[in-house]
Design an enzyme around this catalytic site. Structure first.
Site, PDB file in Angstrom:
ATOM      1  N   HIS A   1       0.861  -1.188   0.000  1.00 51.13           N
ATOM      2  CA  HIS A   1       0.000   0.000   0.000  1.00 51.13           C
ATOM      3  C   HIS A   1       0.892   1.231   0.000  1.00 51.13           C
ATOM      4  CE1 HIS A   1      -3.899  -2.078   1.625  1.00 51.13           C
ATOM      5  NE2 HIS A   1      -3.818  -2.085   0.309  1.00 51.13           N
TER       6      HIS A   1
ATOM      7  N   ASP B   1       0.966   4.096   1.370  1.00 49.33           N
ATOM      8  CA  ASP B   1       1.377   4.819   2.581  1.00 49.33           C
ATOM      9  C   ASP B   1       2.546   4.129   3.305  1.00 49.33           C
ATOM     10  OD1 ASP B   1      -0.677   2.862   3.052  1.00 49.33           O
ATOM     11  OD2 ASP B   1      -0.910   3.594   5.105  1.00 49.33           O
ATOM     12  N   HIS B   2       2.978   2.974   2.772  1.00 49.94           N
ATOM     13  CA  HIS B   2       4.129   2.268   3.358  1.00 49.94           C
ATOM     14  C   HIS B   2       5.282   2.163   2.368  1.00 49.94           C
ATOM     15  CE1 HIS B   2       1.741   0.731   6.845  1.00 49.94           C
ATOM     16  NE2 HIS B   2       0.780   1.101   5.994  1.00 49.94           N
TER      17      HIS B   2
ATOM     18  N   ASP C   1       0.134  -3.210   8.528  1.00 46.19           N
ATOM     19  CA  ASP C   1      -1.226  -2.984   8.990  1.00 46.19           C
ATOM     20  C   ASP C   1      -1.881  -4.334   9.260  1.00 46.19           C
ATOM     21  OD1 ASP C   1      -0.535  -0.450   8.161  1.00 46.19           O
ATOM     22  OD2 ASP C   1      -2.001  -0.328   6.556  1.00 46.19           O
TER      23      ASP C   1
END
Ligand SMILES: [Zn+2]
Ligand SMILES: [Zn+2]
Length: 330
Positions: free
Chosen positions: A64, A66-67, A230
């Site tokens: 993802h 955001d990582h 996550d």
């Protein structure tokens, strides 16, 4: 002998004006590891004085954005800065497509190797080993293939009790054997010391045995750090990270949003804290906060009701795992 986590990006998918997406640096006894690399990671590293060239390995939990999106800028800057030492990237298999891009676009002028090591497992397994540290990956429960990482210090070499060296006339060779964890067997008849490693151990009736239990001790307790982001809550996770000293666990939402947490395979603060409690963790650091929360005090409150040793990640904050030294009491 440092072992500390530095939290840099602490936001979930949407950044806020004050919070960047996931990025963390773990420093262990002279080594620096980057864990997740959200947008802005290199800026945050500069802001907090983290040497780019000191990073030997990057661990990505999942693909993802955001990582991940910070990796393009970071690797490009490493090239501009003239990096020559190789860098390892651990990530799910899908990262191979990104590697193709990196090699074709960033790769032309760079003087360093990027080694991609695909991570794929259904239970914890070893992915890397150093002289004093092991690193494991384990699966998390998210919408896409996602992995957590466990960093464990190895058991330190044993120390010989100083007060026993002279009375027993321990030789350097015997001390070295005992430190390696080998009992020393002295032949009563000829007085020559032999070690178990020589394969010439004598029957107890003819030998004096100097055991490592009596003559040595471990100088400190090995330390550990687990990274879990996550993920939704699942039963195996606390067992896989049992007894961890410092746990980073995402806490995207407060309990009011538990329906959304479940739907998006994220955790609430109470779930992160329950994982820390069930694992018997020493301390919990929470991050990956939803942009809906300007004030994070409710997240902290809900976590501490379940696990008092809960803390909020902050940009640039350092979470030390102190060395628990064992005294030579003999
Ligand atoms: Zn995320
Ligand atoms: Zn995600």
């Amino acid at each position: 002998m440092e072992f500390k986590l530095i939290t840099l990006g602490i936001s979930s998918a949407s950044p806020t004006v004050n919070r960047f997406p996931s990025a963390h640096v773990l420093k262990v006894r002279g080594r620096s590891f980057l864990i997740d690399c959200g947008e802005g990671a290199q800026l945050l590293m500069k802001r907090y004085g983290i040497n780019f060239n000191g990073i030997s390995d990057i661990f990505l939990s999942h693909l993802h954005g955001d990582h991940l999106y910070g990796i393009f800028g970071l690797l490009s800057t490493m090239s501009l800065m003239g990096r020559t030492s190789p860098i390892n990237i651990f990530a799910p298999r899908g990262f191979s497509r990104i590697m193709e891009f990196l090699n074709s676009e960033i790769g032309k002028d760079k003087q360093y190797e990027i080694n991609f090591i695909p991570v794929e497992c259904r239970s914890p397994y070893f992915i890397e080993e150093f002289s004093n540290l092991t690193i494991e990956a384990f699966p998390l429960k998210h919408r896409v293939e996602t992995y957590g990482y466990m960093f464990r210090e190895k058991q330190p070499d044993r120390n010989v009790h100083k007060s026993l060296i002279e009375p027993y006339g321990l030789t350097l060779r015997e001390i070295a054997s005992l430190k390696r964890g080998e009992n020393v067997i002295r032949n009563v008849e000829d007085g020559k010391p032999v070690t178990e490693a020589d394969g010439s151990g004598k029957d107890a009736a003819f030998a004096n045995v100097l055991t490592t239990d009596v003559f040595t001790y471990r100088p400190f307790e090995p330390r550990s750090f687990a990274y879990c982001s996550d993920t939704a809550r699942f039963n195996e996770l606390p067992l896989w990270i049992k007894g961890v000293n410092l746990l980073y666990h995402e806490a995207t939402f407060t309990s009011e949003m538990d329906g959304k947490a479940e739907k998006t395979f994220h955790s609430t603060a109470a779930e992160a804290a329950a994982c820390a409690r069930d694992a018997g963790a020493g301390k919990l650091v929470m991050g990956h906060f939803s942009s809906r929360y300007r004030d994070l005090s409710q997240i902290l409150k809900e976590a501490r009701e379940v696990f008092p040793e809960s803390y909020l990640a902050k940009e640039g904050a350092e979470f030390d795992i102190p060395l628990d030294k064992v005294q030579d009491l003999r």
